[in-house]
Design a protein around this motif. Structure first.
Motif, PDB file in Angstrom:
ATOM      1  N   ILE A   1      -8.957  -7.647   5.658  1.00  0.00           N
ATOM      2  CA  ILE A   1      -9.465  -6.467   6.381  1.00  0.00           C
ATOM      3  C   ILE A   1      -8.430  -5.966   7.376  1.00  0.00           C
ATOM      4  O   ILE A   1      -8.144  -4.768   7.450  1.00  0.00           O
ATOM      5  CB  ILE A   1     -10.790  -6.807   7.085  1.00  0.00           C
ATOM      6  CG1 ILE A   1     -11.883  -7.083   6.040  1.00  0.00           C
ATOM      7  CG2 ILE A   1     -11.213  -5.667   8.013  1.00  0.00           C
ATOM      8  CD1 ILE A   1     -13.187  -7.590   6.636  1.00  0.00           C
ATOM      9  N   ARG A   2      -7.855  -6.873   8.142  1.00  0.00           N
ATOM     10  CA  ARG A   2      -6.864  -6.467   9.154  1.00  0.00           C
ATOM     11  C   ARG A   2      -5.616  -5.882   8.496  1.00  0.00           C
ATOM     12  O   ARG A   2      -5.072  -4.873   8.957  1.00  0.00           O
ATOM     13  CB  ARG A   2      -6.491  -7.662  10.033  1.00  0.00           C
ATOM     14  CG  ARG A   2      -7.624  -8.124  10.940  1.00  0.00           C
ATOM     15  CD  ARG A   2      -7.106  -8.936  12.108  1.00  0.00           C
ATOM     16  NE  ARG A   2      -8.200  -9.233  13.040  1.00  0.00           N
ATOM     17  CZ  ARG A   2      -8.807 -10.403  13.131  1.00  0.00           C
ATOM     18  NH1 ARG A   2      -8.398 -11.412  12.378  1.00  0.00           N
ATOM     19  NH2 ARG A   2      -9.792 -10.590  13.996  1.00  0.00           N
ATOM     20  N   MET A   3      -5.164  -6.497   7.421  1.00  0.00           N
ATOM     21  CA  MET A   3      -3.957  -6.031   6.751  1.00  0.00           C
ATOM     22  C   MET A   3      -4.148  -4.638   6.166  1.00  0.00           C
ATOM     23  O   MET A   3      -3.298  -3.755   6.331  1.00  0.00           O
ATOM     24  CB  MET A   3      -3.565  -7.010   5.641  1.00  0.00           C
ATOM     25  CG  MET A   3      -2.253  -6.683   4.947  1.00  0.00           C
ATOM     26  SD  MET A   3      -1.821  -7.899   3.671  1.00  0.00           S
ATOM     27  CE  MET A   3      -1.565  -9.356   4.695  1.00  0.00           C
ATOM     28  N   VAL A   4      -5.276  -4.431   5.487  1.00  0.00           N
ATOM     29  CA  VAL A   4      -5.543  -3.128   4.876  1.00  0.00           C
ATOM     30  C   VAL A   4      -5.756  -2.065   5.949  1.00  0.00           C
ATOM     31  O   VAL A   4      -5.292  -0.925   5.822  1.00  0.00           O
ATOM     32  CB  VAL A   4      -6.764  -3.224   3.940  1.00  0.00           C
ATOM     33  CG1 VAL A   4      -7.209  -1.836   3.486  1.00  0.00           C
ATOM     34  CG2 VAL A   4      -6.426  -4.084   2.727  1.00  0.00           C
ATOM     35  N   HIS A   5      -6.432  -2.425   7.025  1.00  0.00           N
ATOM     36  CA  HIS A   5      -6.659  -1.474   8.116  1.00  0.00           C
ATOM     37  C   HIS A   5      -5.340  -1.005   8.740  1.00  0.00           C
ATOM     38  O   HIS A   5      -5.206   0.135   9.189  1.00  0.00           O
ATOM     39  CB  HIS A   5      -7.541  -2.115   9.192  1.00  0.00           C
ATOM     40  CG  HIS A   5      -7.844  -1.192  10.337  1.00  0.00           C
ATOM     41  ND1 HIS A   5      -7.260  -1.333  11.580  1.00  0.00           N
ATOM     42  CD2 HIS A   5      -8.667  -0.110  10.432  1.00  0.00           C
ATOM     43  CE1 HIS A   5      -7.711  -0.390  12.382  1.00  0.00           C
ATOM     44  NE2 HIS A   5      -8.560   0.362  11.712  1.00  0.00           N
ATOM     45  N   GLN A   6      -4.350  -1.885   8.734  1.00  0.00           N
ATOM     46  CA  GLN A   6      -3.044  -1.556   9.306  1.00  0.00           C
ATOM     47  C   GLN A   6      -2.138  -0.820   8.323  1.00  0.00           C
ATOM     48  O   GLN A   6      -0.983  -0.545   8.616  1.00  0.00           O
ATOM     49  CB  GLN A   6      -2.352  -2.840   9.777  1.00  0.00           C
ATOM     50  CG  GLN A   6      -3.046  -3.493  10.967  1.00  0.00           C
ATOM     51  CD  GLN A   6      -2.524  -4.894  11.265  1.00  0.00           C
ATOM     52  OE1 GLN A   6      -1.590  -5.374  10.622  1.00  0.00           O
ATOM     53  NE2 GLN A   6      -3.125  -5.554  12.247  1.00  0.00           N
ATOM     54  N   GLY A   7      -2.681  -0.493   7.156  1.00  0.00           N
ATOM     55  CA  GLY A   7      -1.924   0.286   6.189  1.00  0.00           C
ATOM     56  C   GLY A   7      -1.320  -0.517   5.055  1.00  0.00           C
ATOM     57  O   GLY A   7      -0.627   0.038   4.192  1.00  0.00           O
ATOM     58  N   GLY A   8      -1.577  -1.818   5.041  1.00  0.00           N
ATOM     59  CA  GLY A   8      -1.025  -2.666   3.991  1.00  0.00           C
ATOM     60  C   GLY A   8      -1.939  -2.785   2.789  1.00  0.00           C
ATOM     61  O   GLY A   8      -2.985  -2.137   2.703  1.00  0.00           O
TER      62      GLY A   8
END
Length: 215
Positions: free
Chosen positions: A115-122
């Motif tokens: 979730i954190r990675m995708v939220h940061q654009g990854g």
């Protein structure tokens, strides 16, 4: 981060909600039991992240909903939740707009990290499938595998095929997918033509072999 969870099992929705709400920077703002409800919740809450179960009951699968939500709400990043560690599923959902692919049996910290990675654009891919993705991009100039249904069939055809294989009639499929009977008949004809199938038993065998009944 605002999160919506779409899964047809209440216990899964509850479990993931507890994990996410335990994080200081995350909140589950809504849940959904199928693709249609997921679309409505995204339209209402405009979440940062949508956790989408790939295999949901007839009506609208996670696969179909992913494509629609990505097109209409591009600011909501979609992470697929699934039990399938199959690279064909992975490649197809990424092409439909998903930004993450998490196995349901993954540790809690992997879900949170995704979730954190995708939220940061990854983009988050389960480690078990990462090497397959690399091989796909390295060989992207190769011809499409003609045995791969995800290359041959449209998204709607992939959704209709397992319903036909399960024995649903044209009228039942039309009602489930909110389309006309004539549209169902046209898609069925295209499916049989593209896959070079002559009968329902052949279609059932194909669907089982390619794991399409999981949809």
């Amino acid at each position: 981060m605002k999160v919506v969870i779409a899964d047809d099992h209440a216990v899964v929705r509850s479990g993931f909600t507890m994990i996410i709400n335990f994080q200081e920077d995350m909140e589950v703002v809504a849940t959904a039991a199928d693709g249609i409800e997921a679309y409505k919740m995204v339209a209402k809450h405009r979440p940062d992240i949508l956790l989408m179960d790939l295999s949901m009951p007839p009506g609208e699968s996670g696969l179909i909903a992913t494509a629609k939500i990505h097109e209409d709400f591009p600011d909501t990043h979609i992470i697929i939740l699934t039990m399938h560690d199959d690279e064909e599923y992975l490649f197809h959902v990424l092409k439909k707009g998903a930004r993450g692919y998490v196995l349901k049996n993954s540790p809690d910290e992997q879900l949170v990290s995704a979730i954190r990675m995708v939220h940061q654009g990854g983009v988050y891919i389960h480690p078990k499938l990462a090497s397959s993705l690399v091989r796909e991009f390295v060989s992207h100039d190769q011809q499409a595998d003609e045995s791969n249904p995800y290359q041959l069939l449209s998204t709607r055809e992939i959704e209709i095929l397992p319903l036909v294989a399960k024995g649903y009639g044209n009228k039942e499929i039309a009602e489930m997918l909110h389309i006309s009977v004539k549209t169902v008949e046209a898609h069925k004809a295209k499916i049989m033509e593209k896959l070079n199938l002559k009968s329902r038993p052949e279609l059932v065998e194909y669907a089982i072999k390619k794991k399409l009944l999981d949809f």
